[in-house]
Enzyme design. Structure first.
Site, PDB file in Angstrom:
ATOM      1  N   SER A 180       0.831  -1.203   0.000  1.00 52.92           N
ATOM      2  CA  SER A 180       0.000   0.000   0.000  1.00 52.92           C
ATOM      3  C   SER A 180       0.871   1.261   0.000  1.00 52.92           C
ATOM      4  CB  SER A 180      -0.951  -0.046   1.199  1.00 52.92           C
ATOM      5  OG  SER A 180      -1.982   0.876   1.042  1.00 52.92           O
ATOM      6  N   ASP A 211      -9.767  -5.026  -5.390  1.00 53.06           N
ATOM      7  CA  ASP A 211      -9.214  -4.254  -4.267  1.00 53.06           C
ATOM      8  C   ASP A 211      -9.969  -2.928  -4.198  1.00 53.06           C
ATOM      9  OD1 ASP A 211      -7.742  -2.665  -2.566  1.00 53.06           O
ATOM     10  OD2 ASP A 211      -5.793  -3.239  -3.389  1.00 53.06           O
ATOM     11  N   HIS A 254      -7.562  -5.637   0.015  1.00 52.95           N
ATOM     12  CA  HIS A 254      -6.373  -4.789  -0.086  1.00 52.95           C
ATOM     13  C   HIS A 254      -5.164  -5.404   0.621  1.00 52.95           C
ATOM     14  CE1 HIS A 254      -4.181  -1.145  -0.805  1.00 52.95           C
ATOM     15  NE2 HIS A 254      -4.006  -0.901   0.481  1.00 52.95           N
TER      16      HIS A 254
END
Lengths: 269, 424
Positions: free
Chosen positions: A95, A219, A247
């Site tokens: 991320s 996602d 995610h």
């Protein structure tokens, strides 16, 4: 300051083997990796750490000044690479940490054997001027900050002394429910802004190390076209789409995620 | 609860003609809630989702709340689709990872988006249902209507933010007030080196320590350092009164004992009711000493810790003023005085007891720094200078960290050696 303590660095796996450094994203801490670590330990030296402000990092090291942008985090990553002196690492950034890897590799390419960008997004906010779709608007991020606020009610009064007062006994913090994702609301708010309001699209082209872009199916935070965008902008990159949904593929599909990391890092030699 | 809930067999009274068997029958009729009905019409929302979040089952209560048909959701939507965008981000970054790692998560505040776009605040609890082999199978979620609670929490948050702002404002006010009670920079006294430091233990309250150094007639100087009992606005008022009384009294009659006697009278007049205010003070009168060089200082003390003299020859001693009583308590307080010669190279340190009362372990233990330790500190430092002394005291205070729980004022004066003395 000892970066090992500051970032609660854990080094595990096979000594002398190629190094894989796992960087958690916004929200939780290095525990995010615990399902993939066993698979990687066999063939790699595995470096885990908590970003300053998260997990068992030294909260006293946090300042709005240093961690009000990705730069502070990038500095931390480079400092850890230097201090640990394990040679070039394959940096796996989940991320927001994917962009920390991008910036760090652009700044000191020699420190990195490769980059794995796991569920990356260079910019979460839509940019109508260029037709870029990150998936979110500024108002959405305000809503997230509200969510953070609503769910940190118990933190500052009751929990802060327990967590902050026992840095020498992290196991006390560990036993608390939700501790993996718990931090000072002020820090969480600043980190949320850094995560979701940074725009690093222009930095992608500066990456000169081999890069694997690993995106998830379905996602809600980093949609497929964002992964494709990252892949298109980084010259030496490959794109894989994991079967994992959500995610956090390292939790949803740890075997698949570990295999993708191992295959890429192993091939770098 | 005071009402009878006991065994139906015990029921008597007007309805007593119905036998226990009838009671039982009516009771089970009442409870003829099928498990299905209990699920569908429960006073909370039920949701079962696959591990990827896809909705597998939902109860009628939740469908009612959201205004959806079952077919709109089951197999088509994910749990996170029902959330606001901010809530979805929170779900992906906190909720889902925690649920994966802990197997359950409870009491999370989220907002659902109804079919008509309206929002419903809920408290969410989820558990992972596992098979006999421990493998996770699906996620069970209960959702409680949290409109009232959220309104209450918002109010709490708003009140907390307001309180935080107020506290910041108060700190600023306190700091400003504290500054007005101290001279901005120590006066420049010819032939004397002066340094001072004020350590604020807490920015939440104004402390009661004070000091000053000021010119009197014909080359003489007055100086004082004191500590008002208590903290906060009331103590600050006494501090202010003590400061201007001392300065005015010194002009009227600079004899140190007379100055403190006047302060004692003023404090007694001012606070003769149920709220006595008192302080400890040391007042000094500095007079140049042309014969021997340096200065003569007469110190008068009203219950104040003794001054520490660090001499040019490397020795150090307290200058005791035994028997000096607190100022402001008795109508005729006994003031003790002492006179010493400050030779070139000597340094005199005045301090408040915040320094000697400091806890030496930051854990807040019972170990206080103490007078003996300060004397040793002075002996280690001598010979020194005013700025050298204050610098060392600041380092010392820093080393105590949070162990300094009271304000601390220190004032050091030093008679510099002249160039020819240094050569000797």
């Amino acid at each position: 300051m000892d970066v090992r303590i500051r970032n609660h660095v854990t080094v595990t796996g096979r000594a002398g083997a190629p190094v894989v450094m796992l960087a958690h994203g916004f929200g939780c801490d290095q525990n995010m990796w615990r399902l993939v670590v066993p698979a990687l330990e066999r063939d790699f030296t595995v470096v885990l750490f908590d970003h300053v402000g998260s997990g068992n990092s030294q909260l006293s090291a946090w300042s709005r000044d240093r961690y009000g942008s990705l730069d502070g985090y990038v500095e931390d990553v480079l400092e850890m690479c230097r201090e640990l002196a394990l040679g070039p690492v394959t940096f796996v950034g989940h991320s927001v940490s994917a962009m920390m890897g991008v910036l760090a590799a652009a700044r000191e390419p020699d420190a990195f054997a490769g980059l794995v960008l796991l569920a990356p997004s260079p910019c979460f906010i839509d940019d109508p001027a260029t037709g870029y779709r990150g998936g979110f608007s500024g108002a959405d991020i305000d809503e997230l900050l509200e969510s953070l606020d609503a769910n940190y009610l118990g933190w500052s009064g009751a929990m802060a002394p327990v967590i902050m007062g026992n840095p020498e006994r992290p196991e006390l913090g560990e036993e608390l429910t939700n501790s993996f994702c718990r931090t000072d609301p002020e820090i969480a708010g600043v980190f949320a802004r850094v995560t979701f309001l940074s725009d690093n699209r222009a930095d992608l082209a500066a990456v000169r190390v081999p890069t694997l872009v690993a995106q998830c199916s379905n996602d809600a935070i980093a949609p497929p076209e964002v992964g494709a965008f990252v892949h298109a902008r980084i010259p030496e990159s490959r794109l894989v789409t994991l079967n994992a949904t959500g995610h956090c593929p390292q939790l949803a599909a740890p075997e698949e995620t570990a295999a993708a990391i191992a295959a890429f890092a192993g091939a770098l030699g | 609860m005071m009402c009878a809930t006991g065994d139906p067999a015990d029921s008597k009274g007007p309805a007593g003609d119905q036998g226990p068997a009838d009671e039982d029958a009516r009771f089970s009729e009442l409870l003829e809630d099928s498990a299905e009905d209990l699920y569908e019409r429960a006073p909370c929302g039920y949701l079962s989702t696959l591990l990827d979040g896809r909705i597998a089952k939902v109860n009628a209560t939740l469908l009612d709340w959201l205004g959806y048909e079952r077919g709109d959701l089951v197999g088509r939507r994910h749990f996170s689709d029902l959330l606001t965008v901010g809530g979805r981000l929170y779900h992906e970054t906190h909720f889902a990872p925690l649920l994966r790692m802990q197997g359950e998560i409870s009491g999370i505040a989220l907002e659902l988006k109804a079919a008509d776009g309206s929002r419903l605040p809920v408290m969410v609890t989820s558990t992972v249902k596992t098979g006999s082999d421990g493998q996770p199978l699906l996620i069970r979620t209960t959702l409680f209507d949290a409109r009232d609670r959220r309104a209450y929490e918002r109010e709490l948050l708003r009140a907390r933010k307001e309180a935080d702002l107020e506290r910041d404002r108060l700190k600023l006010l306190n700091t400003t007030l504290q500054k007005t009670l101290l001279p901005p920079v120590p006066a420049n006294v010819p032939g004397l080196d002066v340094a001072a430091h004020y350590h604020i233990a807490s920015v939440d309250e104004v402390g009661g320590d004070f000091y000053d150094l000021f010119p009197l007639a014909a080359g003489t100087w007055g100086l004082f350092l004191g500590d008002v009992c208590g903290k906060g606005a009331a103590a600050a008022a006494v501090t202010s009164l003590a400061r201007y009384t001392l300065r005015a009294a010194a002009v009227y009659n600079p004899d140190p004992a007379a100055v403190l006697n006047n302060l004692n009278t003023v404090l007694n007049h001012e606070y003769n009711g149920n709220d006595p205010r008192f302080c400890t003070v040391v007042f000094g009168l500095l007079t140049p000493d042309p014969q021997r060089g340096g200065f003569r200082i007469t110190l008068a003390s009203g219950g104040h810790p003794p001054a520490l003299l660090m001499r040019a020859d490397g020795t150090a001693d307290y200058l005791p003023t035994p028997g000096g009583q607190l100022i402001g308590v008795l109508p005729d307080a006994h003031i003790a005085t002492t006179t010493v010669h400050l030779a070139p190279g000597d340094t005199l340190l005045l301090h408040t007891d915040g320094l000697t009362e400091a806890h030496t372990t930051s854990a807040g233990g019972e170990d206080r720094y103490g007078d003996d330790a300060l004397l040793d500190f002075g002996r280690g430092l001598a010979p020194t200078t005013a700025s050298g002394t204050i610098g060392a005291v600041r380092d010392l205070l820093d080393s105590f960290g949070t162990g300094v729980d009271d304000d601390t004022a220190v004032l050091a004066i030093h008679v510099p050696r002249t160039t020819c003395e240094e050569r000797q």
